[in-house]
Motif scaffolding. Structure first.
Motif, mmCIF file in Angstrom:
data_model
loop_
_atom_site.group_PDB
_atom_site.id
_atom_site.type_symbol
_atom_site.label_atom_id
_atom_site.label_comp_id
_atom_site.label_asym_id
_atom_site.label_seq_id
_atom_site.Cartn_x
_atom_site.Cartn_y
_atom_site.Cartn_z
ATOM 1 N N SER A 130 0.848 -1.184 0.000
ATOM 2 C CA SER A 130 0.000 0.000 0.000
ATOM 3 C C SER A 130 0.887 1.239 0.000
ATOM 4 O O SER A 130 2.085 1.168 -0.261
ATOM 5 N N GLY A 131 0.289 2.392 0.255
ATOM 6 C CA GLY A 131 1.048 3.623 0.270
ATOM 7 C C GLY A 131 2.128 3.587 1.336
ATOM 8 O O GLY A 131 3.324 3.659 1.038
ATOM 9 N N ASN A 157 4.140 5.032 -1.486
ATOM 10 C CA ASN A 157 4.702 6.359 -1.226
ATOM 11 C C ASN A 157 5.939 6.609 -2.091
ATOM 12 O O ASN A 157 6.177 7.724 -2.547
ATOM 13 N N ILE A 159 6.517 5.326 -5.099
ATOM 14 C CA ILE A 159 6.085 5.623 -6.472
ATOM 15 C C ILE A 159 5.484 7.031 -6.539
ATOM 16 O O ILE A 159 5.772 7.809 -7.451
ATOM 17 N N ASP A 160 4.631 7.349 -5.550
ATOM 18 C CA ASP A 160 4.000 8.676 -5.527
ATOM 19 C C ASP A 160 5.041 9.784 -5.453
ATOM 20 O O ASP A 160 4.907 10.840 -6.069
ATOM 21 N N GLY A 172 0.263 8.828 -7.727
ATOM 22 C CA GLY A 172 1.134 8.672 -8.884
ATOM 23 C C GLY A 172 1.134 7.270 -9.476
ATOM 24 O O GLY A 172 1.454 7.098 -10.654
ATOM 25 N N GLY A 173 0.785 6.269 -8.666
ATOM 26 C CA GLY A 173 0.860 4.870 -9.103
ATOM 27 C C GLY A 173 0.200 4.592 -10.440
ATOM 28 O O GLY A 173 0.839 4.066 -11.364
ATOM 29 N N PRO A 174 -1.093 4.951 -10.571
ATOM 30 C CA PRO A 174 -1.773 4.663 -11.838
ATOM 31 C C PRO A 174 -1.135 5.405 -13.014
ATOM 32 O O PRO A 174 -1.086 4.874 -14.128
ATOM 33 N N GLY A 252 -3.564 -4.142 -0.903
ATOM 34 C CA GLY A 252 -3.095 -2.749 -0.920
ATOM 35 C C GLY A 252 -3.210 -2.130 -2.301
ATOM 36 O O GLY A 252 -3.311 -2.835 -3.319
ATOM 37 N N GLY A 253 -3.177 -0.805 -2.337
ATOM 38 C CA GLY A 253 -3.430 -0.067 -3.572
ATOM 39 C C GLY A 253 -2.481 -0.376 -4.717
ATOM 40 O O GLY A 253 -2.896 -0.420 -5.879
ATOM 41 N N VAL A 254 -1.200 -0.612 -4.417
ATOM 42 C CA VAL A 254 -0.226 -0.863 -5.490
ATOM 43 C C VAL A 254 -0.527 -2.196 -6.181
ATOM 44 O O VAL A 254 -0.166 -2.395 -7.345
ATOM 45 N N CYS A 256 -3.143 -2.987 -7.374
ATOM 46 C CA CYS A 256 -4.004 -2.721 -8.541
ATOM 47 C C CYS A 256 -3.184 -2.754 -9.821
ATOM 48 O O CYS A 256 -3.734 -2.837 -10.915
ATOM 49 N N ASN A 257 -1.881 -2.650 -9.714
ATOM 50 C CA ASN A 257 -1.005 -2.570 -10.884
ATOM 51 C C ASN A 257 -0.961 -3.905 -11.631
ATOM 52 O O ASN A 257 -0.607 -4.940 -11.065
ATOM 53 N N ASP A 285 -8.180 0.047 0.461
ATOM 54 C CA ASP A 285 -8.776 0.193 1.792
ATOM 55 C C ASP A 285 -10.298 0.263 1.675
ATOM 56 O O ASP A 285 -10.827 1.036 0.872
#
Ligand code: AMP
Ligand code: MG
Length: 329
Positions: A130-131, A157, A159-160, A172-174, A252-254, A256-257, A285
């Protein structure tokens, strides 16, 4: 029949999930965003307090239930950003008191792991990207154990941060994922795996320097993914080997990649493990995963009742490996 409400508020997202007997009836959420810069915790907490009641109403409506039907209220107790956690705690506590129902405090990271059951995983190694958090977690010998983690910043974080430096907004990830598709030119970057841990800040400095010296953003975005994602997958593979488990779960959000998913899947295929990645609403989340774990814990007798509800505190630095796991036999 058990109906549990789950309140998620550890960082940027306020979510309300409603779960009945392990099935998601509702999963409503809203994410705090910024035009530039990262999360300001107090602003995110204001967002949660402002939008919380509306999200709750929407969830009740989507689930088609009445408040009286609810058996318990669960919430993310930690780890997370204190102002954000307080907003969720207050919401859950006030709701539990008003309904006269017990409160079930849930660990956010464990919820990411246990919600994997909904996708068919039974005993996975969780690669939690995640972040702020980047950890490899699995249940072993009576505890949730952290087998590896980032030694500095979380991968999201990281990547962002690079994306922000390159003039892209948050998250920034997407955007990095999209730009990376424009290149196949691999620029060598430091590869930092230490046992089951990884380090990212040196790679960030390296990426920034290369960008300043005129390297193409697409090449750097591509190289970032092709360097850092294998690092993550390698630590997860080492954990799988170490605990001899046969399932990998992303969270976690990453996660999604699609490139990270692809690499993870390939690693699993090569070592005969099953790969699980929840659908986006359960991956990022969300309140449903909190309600899902809340129900498992509630059924095992974990609950806070009566006057103790008013004293329930948040645990911003709650350690996943120090939890007394009475709900798993
Ligand atoms: P979380 O903290 O789990 O909600 O995840 C948020 C993080 O996920 C942010 O750092 C995002 O940049 C990152 N993220 C979201 N989508 C993607 C993607 N497609 N690729 C890489 N990172 C992503
Ligand atoms: Mg999370």
């Amino acid at each position: 029949m058990t109906i549990i409400i789950g309140v998620e508020s550890t960082a940027h997202t306020f979510g309300i999930g409603i779960v009945k007997d392990g099935k998601v009836l509702a999963n409503e959420r809203d994410m705090y965003n910024t035009e530039e810069g990262g999360i300001i915790p107090t602003d995110a907490a204001d967002h949660h307090r402002e939008l919380g009641p509306g999200i709750y109403e929407k969830a009740l409506e989507a689930a088609g239930i009445k408040e009286e039907d609810v058996d318990a209220v669960s919430f993310s107790q930690g780890p997370g950003l204190p102002p954000c956690l307080l907003a969720g705690r207050d919401f859950a506590r006030d709701l539990a008191l008003r309904l006269g129902k017990p409160l079930v405090p849930v660990n956010h990271c464990v919820a990411h792991l246990e919600v994997g059951r909904m996708t068919g995983a039974t005993d996975p190694v969780l690669l939690y990207c995640s972040g702020a958090n980047t950890q490899v977690i699995a249940y072993a010998a009576g505890k949730y154990r952290i087998f590896g983690e980032t030694l500095d910043v979380g991968v999201g974080n990281f990547i962002d941060n690079f994306a922000r430096y390159a003039g892209l907004g948050f998250p920034g990830g997407p955007k990095i994922e999209k730009i990376a598709k424009e290149s196949t030119n691999l620029i060598e970057l430091p590869y930092r795996v230490k046992g089951m841990d990884i380090a990212l800040s040196g790679i960030l400095t390296n990426l920034r320097q290369k960008l300043e010296k005129g390297a193409k953003l697409a090449d750097l975005a591509y190289s970032l993914q092709e360097t850092v994602f294998p690092m993550l997958v390698e630590t997860a593979e080492r954990a799988l080997a170490h605990v001899n488990k046969k399932e990998l779960l992303l969270g976690g959000g990453v996660a999604c990649n699609s490139r990270l998913q692809e690499m993870s899947k390939k690693m699993c295929e090569e070592r005969g493990a099953a790969f699980f990645c929840p659908e986006r609403p359960l991956l990022v989340d969300n309140g449903a995963m909190i309600a899902f774990l809340g129900e498992i814990m509630f059924e095992a007798g974990v609950k806070v009742e009566g006057e103790a509800i008013e004293k329930i505190d948040i645990m911003p630095r709650q350690r996943t490996d120090q939890i007394d796991v009475v709900w798993k036999k």
